[in-house]
Design an enzyme around this catalytic site. Structure first.
Site, PDB file in Angstrom:
ATOM      1  N   THR A 179       0.861  -1.195  -0.048  1.00 56.91           N
ATOM      2  CA  THR A 179       0.035  -0.055  -0.076  1.00 56.91           C
ATOM      3  C   THR A 179       0.638   1.309  -0.063  1.00 56.91           C
ATOM      4  O   THR A 179       0.620   2.339  -0.912  1.00 56.91           O
ATOM      5  CB  THR A 179      -0.862   0.165   1.191  1.00 56.91           C
ATOM      6  OG1 THR A 179      -1.538  -1.198   1.280  1.00 56.91           O
ATOM      7  CG2 THR A 179      -2.051   1.109   1.102  1.00 56.91           C
ATOM      8  N   ASP A 180       2.045   1.186   0.764  1.00 58.33           N
ATOM      9  CA  ASP A 180       2.718   2.443   0.836  1.00 58.33           C
ATOM     10  C   ASP A 180       3.407   2.424  -0.697  1.00 58.33           C
ATOM     11  O   ASP A 180       3.686   3.741  -1.023  1.00 58.33           O
ATOM     12  CB  ASP A 180       3.687   2.148   1.708  1.00 58.33           C
ATOM     13  CG  ASP A 180       3.023   2.501   3.354  1.00 58.33           C
ATOM     14  OD1 ASP A 180       2.465   3.250   3.528  1.00 58.33           O
ATOM     15  OD2 ASP A 180       3.726   1.736   4.215  1.00 58.33           O
ATOM     16  N   VAL A 181       4.239   1.394  -1.164  1.00 60.47           N
ATOM     17  CA  VAL A 181       4.781   1.602  -2.369  1.00 60.47           C
ATOM     18  C   VAL A 181       4.014   2.290  -3.390  1.00 60.47           C
ATOM     19  O   VAL A 181       4.210   3.089  -4.091  1.00 60.47           O
ATOM     20  CB  VAL A 181       5.394   0.415  -2.695  1.00 60.47           C
ATOM     21  CG1 VAL A 181       6.041   0.309  -4.119  1.00 60.47           C
ATOM     22  CG2 VAL A 181       6.415  -0.188  -1.508  1.00 60.47           C
ATOM     23  N   GLY A 184       2.908   5.699  -2.838  1.00 57.72           N
ATOM     24  CA  GLY A 184       4.309   6.669  -3.353  1.00 57.72           C
ATOM     25  C   GLY A 184       4.320   6.681  -4.891  1.00 57.72           C
ATOM     26  O   GLY A 184       4.585   7.696  -5.327  1.00 57.72           O
ATOM     27  N   LEU A 211      -3.739   6.367   1.328  1.00 53.98           N
ATOM     28  CA  LEU A 211      -3.565   4.875   1.242  1.00 53.98           C
ATOM     29  C   LEU A 211      -4.755   3.842   1.090  1.00 53.98           C
ATOM     30  O   LEU A 211      -4.774   2.928   0.349  1.00 53.98           O
ATOM     31  CB  LEU A 211      -2.682   4.349   2.503  1.00 53.98           C
ATOM     32  CG  LEU A 211      -1.106   4.535   2.471  1.00 53.98           C
ATOM     33  CD1 LEU A 211      -0.747   6.138   2.436  1.00 53.98           C
ATOM     34  CD2 LEU A 211      -0.568   3.968   3.738  1.00 53.98           C
TER      35      LEU A 211
END
Length: 413
Positions: A179-181, A184, A211
């Protein structure tokens, strides 16, 4: 050769993973990224170890390997945002920047006079990207959250893992903070789109990346089936709900992956394996038939693959034109001939003398290739440089700010 974003300056107020992933992408593409960190502590992930980076004598440093994965090609300045002087420094830097990226909780930066509206007042052309858990509005907007939470709430874990009736069945998160990647990457795309819009209009804008939005959007392929059928997607482990055989198989000494995406590939697989009778079986002729009758087909293929080693089957399948591959641990990944040929391992010298290894950016540009200008910085490594070159402060003024603990100057020892 200057990178494609070499004329862009980014003020990076992000920490942990999603925000730093976006700003590292921009930095890799040539942007001058000024990473603002807290004095003394810095980015949270500097402390997420072991493992730790090592200096030239092989001794552990205070910076984690985790931090190094998302902070190369950046310059670090440490500013105390809780002080009025620190807040004013950030506003002054924002005047000199094209982009501000932040991932504070909704409302936190407004208390410091560093919200989009605050910074727009001093730089109307500014592109301001906020990355948060739940977005800027809605009943959950002010709630905090990490990647793991959103993998659960956004549905990914409901389809990831083995089915409940299989050994080890149950919802499983991905090992990578996906989710973070992805958030980003969405932030990077949005910033680039906003820069293009500004090029034509001169207008800046505010970007809202969530997110939760990101991981729900990531499930669009499965969600489309749910919308069409009303059937809730389930966990398939390493199998595929719409393709058979398309999964991993156990071999005599490990595992391999076979991925048949159409009927022609299935026929080639059977010919290669000497299993021509499967092609003639009416249960397996078409993909739709194989999906309905997957259990007996997979049982037969599984009984065959377990009789020989992974290396044997990879050699056999190499002649089949059927997509296949091994399941590699990361040591084997970096021994893979294609990974070696593509030079995916990047080595840089750290400010403390040791060598840092990171992964090459996957974007390949023929005219403006990615360059690896800076290793992940020490906390506050570039404080003096940034204040003097960007804000044109005197050495005496910088020292005054450091003495007052408004800023920190790195100690490289």
């Amino acid at each position: 050769m200057a990178g494609p974003l070499s004329r862009i300056r980014v003020l990076d107020l992000t920490r942990v993973l999603a925000g730093p992933w976006a700003t590292q992408m921009l930095a890799d593409l040539g942007a001058d990224v000024i990473k603002v960190e807290r004095p003394v502590l810095g980015d949270d992930t500097r402390h997420w170890g072991p493992p730790w980076l090592r200096d030239e004598d092989g001794r552990s440093t205070s910076d984690s390997a985790y931090f190094s994965s998302t902070n190369r090609n950046k310059r670090s300045i440490a500013i105390d945002l809780a002080t009025p002087e620190g807040q004013e420094l950030v506003r002054e830097l924002a005047k000199k920047c094209d982009v501000v990226a932040e991932n504070y909780k909704v409302g936190d930066l407004k208390r410091y006079g560093l919200s989009y509206e605050d910074l727009k007042a001093v730089n109307p052309a500014l592109i301001y990207c906020s990355v948060t858990g739940y977005g800027q509005d809605g009943p959950y907007a002010e709630k905090p959250g990490y990647d793991f939470i959103f993998q659960g709430e956004g549905g990914l874990m409901s389809i990831n893992g083995e089915p409940d009736d299989k050994p080890g069945g149950g919802p499983v998160k991905t090992s990578i903070a996906i989710t973070d990647v992805l958030a980003g990457l969405n932030a990077t795309i949005a910033i680039l789109a906003a820069l293009e819009h500004r090029r034509h209009t001169g207008e800046g804008q505010c970007i809202d990346i969530s997110l939760l939005d990101t991981i729900v959007h990531f499930g669009s392929n499965q969600i489309a089936s749910y919308f069409a059928s009303g059937e809730i997607p389930k966990r398939w482990g390493n199998a595929h709900p719409n393709l058979t055989p398309y999964q991993s198989f156990r071999t005599k000494d490990g595992h391999l992956i076979v991925a048949c995406g159409n009927d022609g590939q299935f026929r080639k697989l059977c010919a290669c394996l000497g299993q021509g009778h499967l092609v003639k079986d009416p249960r397996y002729i078409r993909m739709a038939d194989r999906n309905i009758n997957r259990e007996p087909l997979i049982a037969e293929l599984s009984a065959l693959f377990v009789t020989e080693t992974t290396a044997h089957w990879l050699q056999v399948l190499e002649r089949s034109e059927v997509p296949n591959g091994s399941i590699n641990t990361y040591d084997k990944v970096f021994e893979h001939p294609q990974v070696v040929a593509r030079e995916l391992e990047v080595k840089q010298q750290h400010a403390r003398g040791g060598e840092i290894t990171t992964v090459r950016n996957p974007i390949r540009l023929s005219a403006t290739p990615v360059e690896y200008r800076y290793a992940p910085p020490l906390r506050a490594q570039h404080t003096q440089e940034i204040l003097s070159s960007v804000l044109e402060l005197s050495a005496e003024r910088v020292q005054q700010l450091a003495t007052a603990k408004v800023v920190e100057i790195a100690n490289k020892d």
